[in-house]
Design a protein around this motif. Sequence first.
Motif, PDB file in Angstrom:
ATOM      1  N   GLN A  33      81.526  50.573   7.457  1.00 21.56           N
ATOM      2  CA  GLN A  33      81.604  51.836   8.205  1.00 21.56           C
ATOM      3  C   GLN A  33      81.036  51.716   9.616  1.00 21.56           C
ATOM      4  OE1 GLN A  33      79.908  55.161   6.089  1.00 21.56           O
ATOM      5  NE2 GLN A  33      81.071  54.786   4.231  1.00 21.56           N
ATOM      6  N   GLY A  34      80.559  50.536   9.962  1.00 27.63           N
ATOM      7  CA  GLY A  34      80.033  50.328  11.314  1.00 27.63           C
ATOM      8  C   GLY A  34      78.665  50.952  11.558  1.00 27.63           C
ATOM      9  N   ILE A  35      77.900  51.144  10.482  1.00 24.80           N
ATOM     10  CA  ILE A  35      76.561  51.736  10.631  1.00 24.80           C
ATOM     11  C   ILE A  35      75.593  50.656  11.107  1.00 24.80           C
ATOM     12  CG2 ILE A  35      74.617  52.743   9.357  1.00 24.80           C
ATOM     13  CD1 ILE A  35      76.761  53.930   7.419  1.00 24.80           C
ATOM     14  N   GLU A  36      74.832  50.986  12.142  1.00 27.06           N
ATOM     15  CA  GLU A  36      73.886  49.990  12.655  1.00 27.06           C
ATOM     16  C   GLU A  36      72.573  50.052  11.877  1.00 27.06           C
ATOM     17  OE1 GLU A  36      71.676  48.384  16.692  1.00 27.06           O
ATOM     18  OE2 GLU A  36      72.946  50.167  16.835  1.00 27.06           O
ATOM     19  N   VAL A  37      72.148  48.881  11.372  1.00 23.60           N
ATOM     20  CA  VAL A  37      70.847  48.777  10.701  1.00 23.60           C
ATOM     21  C   VAL A  37      69.993  47.859  11.564  1.00 23.60           C
ATOM     22  CG1 VAL A  37      69.612  48.094   8.604  1.00 23.60           C
ATOM     23  CG2 VAL A  37      71.939  49.036   8.421  1.00 23.60           C
ATOM     24  N   MET A  38      68.931  48.408  12.153  1.00 26.33           N
ATOM     25  CA  MET A  38      68.040  47.584  12.998  1.00 26.33           C
ATOM     26  C   MET A  38      66.924  47.023  12.129  1.00 26.33           C
ATOM     27  SD  MET A  38      67.889  50.061  16.368  1.00 26.33           S
ATOM     28  CE  MET A  38      66.585  49.180  17.191  1.00 26.33           C
ATOM     29  N   LEU A  39      67.006  45.714  11.832  1.00 29.06           N
ATOM     30  CA  LEU A  39      65.975  45.066  11.021  1.00 29.06           C
ATOM     31  C   LEU A  39      64.740  44.774  11.878  1.00 29.06           C
ATOM     32  CD1 LEU A  39      68.242  42.553   9.055  1.00 29.06           C
ATOM     33  CD2 LEU A  39      67.369  44.750   8.248  1.00 29.06           C
ATOM     34  N   ASN A  40      63.650  44.413  11.221  1.00 24.77           N
ATOM     35  CA  ASN A  40      62.397  44.077  11.924  1.00 24.77           C
ATOM     36  C   ASN A  40      61.965  45.179  12.893  1.00 24.77           C
ATOM     37  OD1 ASN A  40      62.057  41.352  10.842  1.00 24.77           O
ATOM     38  ND2 ASN A  40      63.923  40.892  11.988  1.00 24.77           N
ATOM     39  N   THR A  41      62.306  46.406  12.580  1.00 18.63           N
ATOM     40  CA  THR A  41      62.006  47.537  13.475  1.00 18.63           C
ATOM     41  C   THR A  41      61.251  48.604  12.698  1.00 18.63           C
ATOM     42  OG1 THR A  41      64.076  47.050  14.628  1.00 18.63           O
ATOM     43  CG2 THR A  41      63.054  49.184  15.087  1.00 18.63           C
ATOM     44  N   THR A  42      60.035  48.874  13.126  1.00 20.00           N
ATOM     45  CA  THR A  42      59.135  49.759  12.375  1.00 20.00           C
ATOM     46  C   THR A  42      59.028  51.117  13.042  1.00 20.00           C
ATOM     47  OG1 THR A  42      57.839  47.821  11.771  1.00 20.00           O
ATOM     48  CG2 THR A  42      56.783  49.961  11.449  1.00 20.00           C
ATOM     49  N   ALA A  43      59.333  52.163  12.314  1.00 22.87           N
ATOM     50  CA  ALA A  43      59.110  53.524  12.831  1.00 22.87           C
ATOM     51  C   ALA A  43      57.627  53.831  12.712  1.00 22.87           C
ATOM     52  CB  ALA A  43      59.926  54.527  12.033  1.00 22.87           C
ATOM     53  N   THR A  44      57.082  54.473  13.739  1.00 23.90           N
ATOM     54  CA  THR A  44      55.632  54.713  13.756  1.00 23.90           C
ATOM     55  C   THR A  44      55.275  56.195  13.822  1.00 23.90           C
ATOM     56  OG1 THR A  44      55.703  54.431  16.150  1.00 23.90           O
ATOM     57  CG2 THR A  44      55.055  52.505  14.840  1.00 23.90           C
ATOM     58  N   GLU A  45      56.212  57.023  14.239  1.00 23.93           N
ATOM     59  CA  GLU A  45      55.849  58.419  14.502  1.00 23.93           C
ATOM     60  C   GLU A  45      57.103  59.281  14.495  1.00 23.93           C
ATOM     61  OE1 GLU A  45      53.724  58.479  18.267  1.00 23.93           O
ATOM     62  OE2 GLU A  45      54.238  60.604  18.487  1.00 23.93           O
ATOM     63  N   ILE A  46      56.978  60.506  14.009  1.00 27.30           N
ATOM     64  CA  ILE A  46      58.118  61.438  14.074  1.00 27.30           C
ATOM     65  C   ILE A  46      57.981  62.257  15.357  1.00 27.30           C
ATOM     66  CG2 ILE A  46      59.246  63.405  12.937  1.00 27.30           C
ATOM     67  CD1 ILE A  46      57.906  62.299  10.298  1.00 27.30           C
ATOM     68  N   LEU A  47      59.070  62.327  16.126  1.00 26.43           N
ATOM     69  CA  LEU A  47      59.040  63.128  17.363  1.00 26.43           C
ATOM     70  C   LEU A  47      59.355  64.574  17.010  1.00 26.43           C
ATOM     71  CD1 LEU A  47      61.041  60.654  19.643  1.00 26.43           C
ATOM     72  CD2 LEU A  47      58.557  61.058  19.617  1.00 26.43           C
ATOM     73  N   MET A  48      58.562  65.484  17.537  1.00 31.00           N
ATOM     74  CA  MET A  48      58.737  66.906  17.215  1.00 31.00           C
ATOM     75  C   MET A  48      59.008  67.691  18.495  1.00 31.00           C
ATOM     76  SD  MET A  48      58.229  67.057  13.911  1.00 31.00           S
ATOM     77  CE  MET A  48      57.866  68.746  13.461  1.00 31.00           C
ATOM     78  N   ASP A  49      59.817  68.740  18.374  1.00 32.45           N
ATOM     79  CA  ASP A  49      60.024  69.653  19.488  1.00 32.45           C
ATOM     80  C   ASP A  49      60.099  71.053  18.910  1.00 32.45           C
ATOM     81  OD1 ASP A  49      60.545  70.665  21.992  1.00 32.45           O
ATOM     82  OD2 ASP A  49      62.710  70.359  21.826  1.00 32.45           O
ATOM     83  N   ASN A  50      59.183  71.903  19.321  1.00 29.54           N
ATOM     84  CA  ASN A  50      59.205  73.278  18.823  1.00 29.54           C
ATOM     85  C   ASN A  50      59.158  73.381  17.305  1.00 29.54           C
ATOM     86  OD1 ASN A  50      59.042  75.659  20.082  1.00 29.54           O
ATOM     87  ND2 ASN A  50      61.131  75.556  20.953  1.00 29.54           N
ATOM     88  N   GLY A  51      58.398  72.527  16.673  1.00 25.32           N
ATOM     89  CA  GLY A  51      58.258  72.574  15.216  1.00 25.32           C
ATOM     90  C   GLY A  51      59.365  71.876  14.450  1.00 25.32           C
ATOM     91  N   ALA A  52      60.353  71.292  15.150  1.00 27.25           N
ATOM     92  CA  ALA A  52      61.457  70.609  14.460  1.00 27.25           C
ATOM     93  C   ALA A  52      61.410  69.103  14.756  1.00 27.25           C
ATOM     94  CB  ALA A  52      62.795  71.174  14.925  1.00 27.25           C
ATOM     95  N   ALA A  53      61.835  68.302  13.765  1.00 26.83           N
ATOM     96  CA  ALA A  53      61.895  66.849  13.968  1.00 26.83           C
ATOM     97  C   ALA A  53      63.101  66.519  14.835  1.00 26.83           C
ATOM     98  CB  ALA A  53      62.008  66.142  12.627  1.00 26.83           C
ATOM     99  N   VAL A  54      62.870  65.725  15.902  1.00 26.70           N
ATOM    100  CA  VAL A  54      63.967  65.411  16.834  1.00 26.70           C
ATOM    101  C   VAL A  54      64.077  63.913  17.119  1.00 26.70           C
ATOM    102  CG1 VAL A  54      64.004  67.683  17.952  1.00 26.70           C
ATOM    103  CG2 VAL A  54      62.436  65.909  18.796  1.00 26.70           C
ATOM    104  N   GLY A  55      63.530  63.093  16.207  1.00 29.15           N
ATOM    105  CA  GLY A  55      63.654  61.654  16.403  1.00 29.15           C
ATOM    106  C   GLY A  55      62.412  60.931  15.946  1.00 29.15           C
ATOM    107  N   VAL A  56      62.358  59.643  16.269  1.00 24.21           N
ATOM    108  CA  VAL A  56      61.168  58.854  15.903  1.00 24.21           C
ATOM    109  C   VAL A  56      60.818  57.889  17.029  1.00 24.21           C
ATOM    110  CG1 VAL A  56      61.545  58.925  13.396  1.00 24.21           C
ATOM    111  CG2 VAL A  56      62.530  57.043  14.726  1.00 24.21           C
TER     112      VAL A  56
END
Length: 587
Positions: free
Chosen positions: A279-302
Motif C-alpha cells: 500500500q506504499g505506507i512508509e515505516v521509519m525504522l530506528n526512529t523513536t517518538a519522544t513526545e506528543i505535540l498538542m494544540d488547544n488540548g488536541a494531539a497534532v503530531g509527535v
Amino acid sequence: MRKLFAIALSVAMLLTMCAVPALAEGDRITATGVGQGIDGDVVVQVEADATTIYDVQVLEQNETPGLGSVAAEQLPGKIVEANSIAIDGISGATVTSDAIKDAIRQALSENGIDPAPFEIAQSAADAGEMTAETIDCDVVIVGAGGAGLTAAVRANQEGAKVLVLEKMPFAGGNSLKASGGMNCAGTKFQEAAGITDSGVQEFIEDTMNGGHQLNDLALVTTMAENSAEAVEWLESIGAPLPKVAATGGTTHKYLHSPEDGSPVGAYLVAKLSEEAEKQGIEVMLNTTATEILMDNGAAVGVKAEDDKHDYTINAKAVILATGGFGANFPLMCKYNPSLKNAVTTNHPGATGDGIGMAMAVGAATVDMDQIQLHPTVYQATSMLVSEKMRSLGSILVNQEGKRFTNDLATRDAVSAAELEQTGGYAYIVFDQNLVDNNKSAKEYIEKGMAVTGDTYEALAEAMGVPVDAFVETMNTWNEAVATGEDKEFGRNNGMDADLSTAPFYAIQIAPGIHHTMGGIKIDTDTEVIDTEGNVIPGLFAAGETTGGVHGGNRIGGNAVCDFVVFGRIAGANAAAYAGAEALAPAA
Ligand code: ADP
C-alpha cells in the motif's frame, strides 16, 4: 537520543596490534575476522586501509532470524557510513552487533591495520549534530508491532496518508514473538470445524473470568464482537488463520492459527508488513517518538528522533501502538518489587514509552500493577515455550516426576503452582507425535532446550527425576487421555493425543514476565481518556500499550485478538478523525 560514543580500547587489542607490523596509509587490505555470535561464529570480511573502512560484509552467521540477522544486514552499512566501529549496535541484537565489531577488530589488527582510529566516532553527525526535519501526514502511528501495522493498513485503506515510526531496527515488537494463535469467536473457520459451543458470549465470559473480572467489560465485548470480522479481514489481506484449537484458561476452541502451524506472531507481522509495503505506507525504522505535540488540548503530531535527525511530525491524528513495559524493570518494580530478578520474554523495546508520553499529556492509566508471568519460560535464554504445546497435549511435571496442576489452567494459576514446586520450576514433557505437528517444538529441540530419551525411563534419567514416579505419571496421563478424564487435576482440554510416541522430550521451564495488562485508558473507539474522564481529541491507542482488555490475567491468544481488533478500530477512527473530525463506525 543523541549518541555519545565511548573510546574503548581493550588491552588485548593493544597487545595484538603491537605484534603485527602496521601498514602504511593507503595500503588497502581485504581480510576476514571472526566474532562470537549467539549461535556460533560470525565471519566478517572487511576492506580497509589505515584511515578508511571501505566495505564490510558478513560472510557467515547463524543468528536469530529477525533479530541477530537484522544486525548482520544493517550494521555493516552503518559502520562504513560512520567510518567507525564506535557506533551503537543494533537494538535488540547486542551480541551479534558486538560479534561483528570484534570480527572487524580481528581482521584489521591481524593484518597490520591499527583499529584504534576506528574506535572513535568519526563524523560530525555521529558526534551528535542533529538536523531538524518536519514531516506532514494525516495519521502518525507510533510503533510497528501488531497493533501499529494493523492500524496503519486499516487507516490507509480508509484513505489516510499514514506514517509509522518504529524505534527498533525491525518491525514486530512483542507481537513477533506470539507463538500460539488469535482467539476469535463465531468465525467461519469454527463453523467449518463443527465447533458450535465457542461463541461470542462464551469468549466474553472466559476472558472476564480469566482476567478475574477486573477487565473493562465494554472493551472485552467490543473485542469479542469484532473478532470474527477481524479474522476475515486478515484473510482479505492474505493472512488466513484457518486452524482452530483450544487455548489455556478456557474450555472452548477459539485459538485460530496459520494452516502450516507457523507461530502466529511472525506470520502476521510478515503479512501485515507486506500489505503495508504494497500500500506504499512508509515505516521509519530506528526512529523513536519522544513526545506528543498538542494544540488547544488536541494531539497534532509527535516529536521523534533517529541518530541524525530531530523530527517534528505534524499529523491530524496520533495513534500510540508502542506495546507494553515488560522490559522496563524500574517501571515494573515500581508496581511489583518482587519482579526484580525475574526473566522477561519481552523484546528490549517494550519500555512503556507510549504510556509515559500519554501521561505527559494528561491521559489516565488503568491496572498498571497487573503484570503477567507466563508459566513456561526457558530460563537460560528467556525463550517462551508456547502455550500451544500444552494445547496440543504436553504436560507439566515437577522435580519429583509428578504432575502438580491442571496444566492448562490460567497463566497466573499455573505460574503460582510452579513457584510452589521444588526449586520453583517444572518440566514440560512431550513426544515425537507432538513434534511432528508443531514447528515451534522442532525449533526448541534445534535450539538445544530439550533433553530426550527413547523411553520414559531414559527421559526421566536425562531430566534427573525419579524414574518410577515419572513412568507412573506418564502412564496415568495416557490413560486419562484415553478415557477423556483427568481424575488428578481436572484438565479438560488439550487431550486429543496422548504422549506415547517415542522419542520423548522435556524442557525445564519456570515463570517469566510476559505481558503488562495495564496501560493507557481508552474507550471502545480507542480514543485516549484523560484523568478527568474526557476524550483527548486526536489521540488514539491500541494494543499492549492500553489497559483494561485483559484485567488481572491475559488468556493465551487474546493479545493477538486485542491488537488486530483494536488496531483496526484505531486505524479506521483515526483516519475518520483526520478527515472528517467525526468517528466512523468502529468495524
Ligand atoms: P502491540 O502488540 O501492542 O502491537 P508490540 O510490542 O508488538 O505491541 O509493538 C510495539 C512496537 O512499538 C514495538 O515494535 C516497539 O519497538 C515500538 N515502540 C515502542 N516505543 C516506541 C517509540 N517511542 N517510538 C517508536 N516505536 C516505539
